[in-house]
Scaffold this motif. Structure first.
Motif, PDB file in Angstrom:
ATOM      1  N   UNK A  85       0.809  -1.213   0.000  1.00 32.41           N
ATOM      2  CA  UNK A  85       0.000   0.000   0.000  1.00 32.41           C
ATOM      3  C   UNK A  85       0.847   1.271   0.000  1.00 32.41           C
ATOM      4  N   UNK A  86       2.136   1.136  -0.259  1.00 33.78           N
ATOM      5  CA  UNK A  86       2.993   2.335  -0.207  1.00 33.78           C
ATOM      6  C   UNK A  86       2.597   3.364  -1.263  1.00 33.78           C
ATOM      7  N   UNK A  87       2.030   2.917  -2.396  1.00 34.67           N
ATOM      8  CA  UNK A  87       1.458   3.825  -3.403  1.00 34.67           C
ATOM      9  C   UNK A  87       0.091   3.261  -3.757  1.00 34.67           C
ATOM     10  N   UNK A  88      -0.978   3.918  -3.294  1.00 38.07           N
ATOM     11  CA  UNK A  88      -2.302   3.325  -3.464  1.00 38.07           C
ATOM     12  C   UNK A  88      -3.173   4.038  -4.498  1.00 38.07           C
ATOM     13  N   UNK A  89      -2.662   5.100  -5.098  1.00 36.95           N
ATOM     14  CA  UNK A  89      -3.471   5.817  -6.084  1.00 36.95           C
ATOM     15  C   UNK A  89      -2.685   6.006  -7.368  1.00 36.95           C
ATOM     16  N   UNK A  90      -3.410   6.046  -8.480  1.00 38.08           N
ATOM     17  CA  UNK A  90      -2.817   6.411  -9.764  1.00 38.08           C
ATOM     18  C   UNK A  90      -3.334   7.803 -10.132  1.00 38.08           C
ATOM     19  N   UNK A  91      -2.483   8.575 -10.870  1.00 41.17           N
ATOM     20  CA  UNK A  91      -1.148   8.231 -11.314  1.00 41.17           C
ATOM     21  C   UNK A  91      -0.169   8.148 -10.147  1.00 41.17           C
ATOM     22  N   UNK A  92       1.003   7.585 -10.408  1.00 36.59           N
ATOM     23  CA  UNK A  92       2.004   7.378  -9.361  1.00 36.59           C
ATOM     24  C   UNK A  92       2.318   8.685  -8.628  1.00 36.59           C
ATOM     25  N   UNK A  93       2.364   9.781  -9.380  1.00 41.26           N
ATOM     26  CA  UNK A  93       2.695  11.073  -8.760  1.00 41.26           C
ATOM     27  C   UNK A  93       1.653  11.455  -7.702  1.00 41.26           C
ATOM     28  N   UNK A  94       0.392  11.122  -7.945  1.00 37.00           N
ATOM     29  CA  UNK A  94      -0.647  11.391  -6.955  1.00 37.00           C
ATOM     30  C   UNK A  94      -0.523  10.434  -5.777  1.00 37.00           C
ATOM     31  N   UNK A  95      -0.250   9.159  -6.085  1.00 38.00           N
ATOM     32  CA  UNK A  95      -0.096   8.181  -5.024  1.00 38.00           C
ATOM     33  C   UNK A  95       1.065   8.486  -4.109  1.00 38.00           C
ATOM     34  N   UNK A  96       2.158   8.991  -4.666  1.00 36.16           N
ATOM     35  CA  UNK A  96       3.317   9.333  -3.846  1.00 36.16           C
ATOM     36  C   UNK A  96       3.077  10.594  -3.017  1.00 36.16           C
ATOM     37  N   UNK A  97       2.201  11.476  -3.500  1.00 35.56           N
ATOM     38  CA  UNK A  97       1.883  12.697  -2.756  1.00 35.56           C
ATOM     39  C   UNK A  97       0.906  12.423  -1.616  1.00 35.56           C
ATOM     40  N   UNK A  98       0.144  11.345  -1.736  1.00 35.85           N
ATOM     41  CA  UNK A  98      -0.829  10.971  -0.711  1.00 35.85           C
ATOM     42  C   UNK A  98      -0.091  10.587   0.570  1.00 35.85           C
ATOM     43  N   UNK A  99      -0.506  11.157   1.710  1.00 28.92           N
ATOM     44  CA  UNK A  99       0.284  10.968   2.923  1.00 28.92           C
ATOM     45  C   UNK A  99      -0.606  10.716   4.139  1.00 28.92           C
ATOM     46  N   UNK A 100      -1.660   9.916   3.953  1.00 28.07           N
ATOM     47  CA  UNK A 100      -2.566   9.631   5.057  1.00 28.07           C
ATOM     48  C   UNK A 100      -2.360   8.194   5.541  1.00 28.07           C
ATOM     49  N   UNK A 101      -2.436   8.018   6.844  1.00 26.85           N
ATOM     50  CA  UNK A 101      -2.280   6.690   7.439  1.00 26.85           C
ATOM     51  C   UNK A 101      -3.610   6.305   8.092  1.00 26.85           C
ATOM     52  N   UNK A 102      -3.831   4.961   8.222  1.00 29.89           N
ATOM     53  CA  UNK A 102      -2.888   3.880   7.929  1.00 29.89           C
ATOM     54  C   UNK A 102      -3.003   3.304   6.521  1.00 29.89           C
ATOM     55  N   UNK A 103      -3.749   3.955   5.619  1.00 33.83           N
ATOM     56  CA  UNK A 103      -3.977   3.347   4.314  1.00 33.83           C
ATOM     57  C   UNK A 103      -2.711   3.145   3.507  1.00 33.83           C
ATOM     58  N   UNK A 104      -1.688   3.962   3.728  1.00 31.37           N
ATOM     59  CA  UNK A 104      -0.461   3.804   2.934  1.00 31.37           C
ATOM     60  C   UNK A 104       0.587   2.941   3.645  1.00 31.37           C
ATOM     61  N   UNK A 105       0.228   2.368   4.791  1.00 34.89           N
ATOM     62  CA  UNK A 105       1.144   1.521   5.540  1.00 34.89           C
ATOM     63  C   UNK A 105       0.814   0.050   5.331  1.00 34.89           C
ATOM     64  N   UNK A 106       1.812  -0.795   5.463  1.00 33.70           N
ATOM     65  CA  UNK A 106       1.622  -2.238   5.401  1.00 33.70           C
ATOM     66  C   UNK A 106       1.806  -2.834   6.797  1.00 33.70           C
ATOM     67  N   UNK A 107       1.195  -3.994   7.043  1.00 33.29           N
ATOM     68  CA  UNK A 107       1.479  -4.682   8.303  1.00 33.29           C
ATOM     69  C   UNK A 107       2.969  -5.018   8.383  1.00 33.29           C
ATOM     70  N   UNK A 108       3.562  -5.026   9.577  1.00 34.54           N
ATOM     71  CA  UNK A 108       2.924  -4.809  10.887  1.00 34.54           C
ATOM     72  C   UNK A 108       2.823  -3.343  11.310  1.00 34.54           C
TER      73      UNK A 108
END
Length: 421
Positions: A85-108
């Protein structure tokens, strides 16, 4: 050259990388689907033809894969060790700008933040809100029921879930407009190139952070019962939640509460306005209404997020490379005829309803219990006061695709109920 062809030609596209075979390339723009004017779900369903490969690659929105079948969508969501989930949106540039948690984090790393959210949004806590949610629904519906018409989007779907969530979060309803504009730029970022969309999303993300920063400062260490205070003050690994994570988490709560259910309701009511037999069945059999809510969520999924390929692999016969992005249009799971007969039809008696409307795996939507309750209560109170309704003659809804689909222009009309003296 006609206007449609000209527009398609002018779209920003990228060349396919060497590992993408030509027979898997499809020109699918997730922000501007072919046939979108006929409906968002109808447009995605056109992609899902019998001969469509389970994975296809598009040169639009920066170039990425698209999972076209429910089996793959489900499996990818449930496999964070392979699909991050480190990049969850397209385009990649938008996904990399997205900075909300925990959606962009992976377990654990993701796990303690998800537990914090679940503290305020678990089923037991949400059930306590039913009377409050019902009161809000009744107040709004009774504001126009006797009139015989309403613009559903502006008068109900953008009001009801927003009022519910802002009350739950302890925030003033006057902030809804500002937050709604930011949410729109997060889920459907403006721009003609990936770079422009990335900048739009980054600005909206910053806007959320600037809004929530003073709220976090005021409620840190507090004893309030609102959702933000309760979640903010959960310890993470025995320590107070870090400020940067708190910004992302509280912003995520607002984004989720102010966009997804709003748009789901619009798609649902367009369908019901055109299918009075389904509405009559709900009125005739209240238990079918309650049980049928899950069928409605199957039919009207609105989210299309992405996952990042962790390492080179072969997946369902297709070679993927580390760093590839795969878009997961959740609508294509619910509409997959390999899982459901006649998937475009709402069948309140359907059994074994499967979908990814709330995602799957560790990132399954924390707000799903609230969403289900809101939709159930809304339908109960709406049909009690407006038992029959229709889309205004010659009305043409306006559809938008993106990370979260949206629809505008939903004028509904009905015969006001007459109360006997």
């Amino acid at each position: 050259m006609n206007a449609q062809t000209s527009t398609a030609t002018q779209k920003h596209r990228v060349a396919p990388p060497p590992h993408v075979p030509g027979h898997l390339i499809r020109e699918i723009d997730a922000y501007d689907l072919d046939g979108l004017e006929q409906g968002f779900h109808e447009a995605w369903k056109r992609v899902q033809q019998p001969d469509t490969p389970p994975l296809v690659w598009t040169p639009f929105t920066g170039g990425h894969w698209i999972a076209t079948r429910g089996t793959l969508i489900d499996e990818i969501y449930r496999s964070p060790e392979r699909f991050s989930s480190r990049v969850i949106w397209v385009p990649r540039e938008a996904g990399e700008a997205y900075d909300m948690v925990p959606t962009k984090l992976d377990p654990p790393e993701h796990t303690p933040y998800r537990k914090a959210i679940d503290k305020g949004l678990n089923l037991a806590e949400i059930r306590k809100l039913e009377d409050q949610i019902r009161t809000i629904a009744v107040e709004i519906i009774e504001g126009f029921a006797d009139r015989g018409h309403c613009e559903f989007g502006s008068e109900f779907s953008t009001v009801f879930p927003v009022r519910v969530f802002l009350a739950l979060a302890g925030l003033p309803v006057e902030d809804a407009t500002k937050l709604g504009l930011l949410a729109n730029e997060m889920t459907r970022p403006s721009g003609n190139t990936p770079e422009e969309q990335g900048r739009s999303l980054e600005a909206a993300n910053k806007g959320f952070f600037e809004y929530v920063a003073p709220i976090i400062a005021a409620r840190r260490g507090g004893s309030g019962t609102d959702l933000i205070t309760r979640i903010l003050n959960v310890e993470i690994d025995g320590k107070p939640m870090p400020d940067d994570r708190a910004l992302g988490l509280v912003s995520l709560l607002l984004l989720g509460g102010l966009d997804t259910v709003v748009n789901f309701l619009g798609f649902m009511m367009i369908y019901l306005s055109r299918h009075p037999e389904t509405v009559a069945e709900m009125r005739r059999e209240p238990l079918k209404l309650q049980r049928g809510v899950e069928e409605l969520f199957r039919r009207f999924a609105v989210v299309s997020d992405a996952r990042y390929v962790v390492s080179d692999m072969e997946f369902h016969g297709t070679m993927l490379k580390e760093g590839d992005l795969i878009l997961l249009p959740t609508a294509l799971h619910g509409l997959d005829d390999r899982h459901h007969d006649d998937p475009m039809t709402v069948d309140l008696s359907r059994r074994d309803v499967t979908h990814s409307t709330f995602a799957q795996g560790p990132h399954r939507c924390a707000g799903m219990h609230l969403a289900r309750l809101e939709v159930t209560v809304m339908l109960q109170e709406w049909l009690a006061r407006i038992p029959e309704f229709r889309l205004k003659d010659r009305a043409v809804p306006i559809y938008h695709s993106g990370i979260v689909a949206a629809v505008e222009n939903i004028p509904l009309e009905w015969e006001p109920q007459r109360v006997s003296a």
